[in-house]
Design a protein around this motif. Sequence first.
Motif, PDB file in Angstrom:
ATOM      1  N   LYS A  23       0.825  -1.224   0.000  1.00 29.04           N
ATOM      2  CA  LYS A  23       0.000   0.000   0.000  1.00 29.04           C
ATOM      3  C   LYS A  23       0.849   1.259   0.000  1.00 29.04           C
ATOM      4  CE  LYS A  23      -1.802  -1.209   3.906  1.00 29.04           C
ATOM      5  NZ  LYS A  23      -1.243  -2.551   3.990  1.00 29.04           N
ATOM      6  N   THR A  24       1.798   1.327   0.953  1.00 34.56           N
ATOM      7  CA  THR A  24       2.595   2.545   1.082  1.00 34.56           C
ATOM      8  C   THR A  24       3.456   2.758  -0.160  1.00 34.56           C
ATOM      9  OG1 THR A  24       2.577   2.249   3.467  1.00 34.56           O
ATOM     10  CG2 THR A  24       4.220   3.763   2.591  1.00 34.56           C
ATOM     11  N   ASP A  47      -1.519   5.229   7.601  1.00 35.87           N
ATOM     12  CA  ASP A  47      -0.963   3.888   7.808  1.00 35.87           C
ATOM     13  C   ASP A  47      -0.011   3.929   8.998  1.00 35.87           C
ATOM     14  OD1 ASP A  47       0.244   1.419   7.571  1.00 35.87           O
ATOM     15  OD2 ASP A  47       1.429   1.976   5.822  1.00 35.87           O
ATOM     16  N   ALA A  51       7.114   0.741   7.848  1.00 34.64           N
ATOM     17  CA  ALA A  51       7.665   1.414   6.662  1.00 34.64           C
ATOM     18  C   ALA A  51       6.658   2.455   6.188  1.00 34.64           C
ATOM     19  CB  ALA A  51       7.906   0.379   5.578  1.00 34.64           C
ATOM     20  N   ASP A 126      -3.100   6.700   2.159  1.00 32.85           N
ATOM     21  CA  ASP A 126      -2.467   5.399   2.423  1.00 32.85           C
ATOM     22  C   ASP A 126      -3.094   4.831   3.690  1.00 32.85           C
ATOM     23  OD1 ASP A 126      -0.751   3.261   2.704  1.00 32.85           O
ATOM     24  OD2 ASP A 126       0.949   4.468   3.378  1.00 32.85           O
TER      25      ASP A 126
HETATM   26 MG   LIG Z   1       2.147   0.745   4.762  1.00 31.29          MG
END
Ligand SMILES: [Mg+2]
Length: 279
Positions: A23-24, A47, A51, A126
């Motif tokens: 996702k990120t 998020d 990370a 995100d």
């Molecule tokens: Mg993420």
Amino acid sequence: MALTRQKYTEVIGIASGKGGAGKTTVAVNLALSLQEKGFRVMLFDADLGLANAPILLGTRCPFNISHVMRGEKKLSEIIVTTPQKLRLISGASGNQALAGLTALEVTQLVQAFSDLPEELDYLIVDMAAGIAPSMLALMAACHRRFIVMRNDPSSIADAYGTIKVLLEDKLKDEIYLIPNAVKSKLVGEELFQRVNRVCAKFLTGTVRYPTSIVQDDLIQDAHTHLQPLMTYAPNSRAAQDFRQLAHVVTELPAVEKPSGAVQFFVSRWLPPPLSRELH
Ligand SMILES: [Mg+2]
Ligand SMILES: Nc1ncnc2c1ncn2[C@@H]1O[C@H](COP(=O)(O)OP(=O)(O)OP(=O)(O)O)[C@@H](O)[C@H]1O
């Protein structure tokens, strides 16, 4: 080249179900690819993974949404400009979970974005992994919903589960499935078709295919160097896929009506323009 600017801020939420799907990575590199095309883009990092977006962008956010929720800062005061000139809002840090927001708090948060003085073409959100009610409420507030999925059984099952709850939430339209870290675009497209056939058979709707992102070790290398792929390896295979994803996004027909009861930038909503060309 004539730039096709948005007439309203288009908001894209990026979720996955299972953590670690990418996702990120997708949010950051899609945001940068849209910016590369000349669009005004902001990234909202909702998020809480390790990370997270500020780290991938090599920056720090001294303040985050929790300061806004406590009334200590205005949303406009916590915006950071990253070294890549991306506008970034950090959701929360450590264990100040955005995932625990009540429905009222999600509404307040979404409304706070409408008051931002910034003119934006795209807001990329995100999302946190999982299907917490606050994540679903945030997804419902977005104009388009992207689900990132890897080619492994648990990631596929969780992507399917996320699509299922979104469809049950009456969000029939604007759900896109992005196979990530796949061997080839062909494998990605076949994976998409497989999942979408199951959606068509067992769920109340289907999802759309924007493109896939290939597995590319340079993503991890970029990460190690605290840089996003688009600046670390702009000619890499995955960077070209992110550019293609951005192209697909800019070519999508305008969303005609808000989907959820609570919607990002609803006060800025304009009827779909006849022509989105500026020049
Ligand atoms: Mg993420
Ligand atoms: N296309 C890809 N090719 C190779 N590695 C990738 C790819 N996409 C993501 N990764 C790697 O997979 C890991 C997880 O990616 P990322 O942090 O973007 O996932 P996430 O869904 O945001 O995770 P979380 O649920 O923890 O927030 C990272 O180490 C990232 O570098």
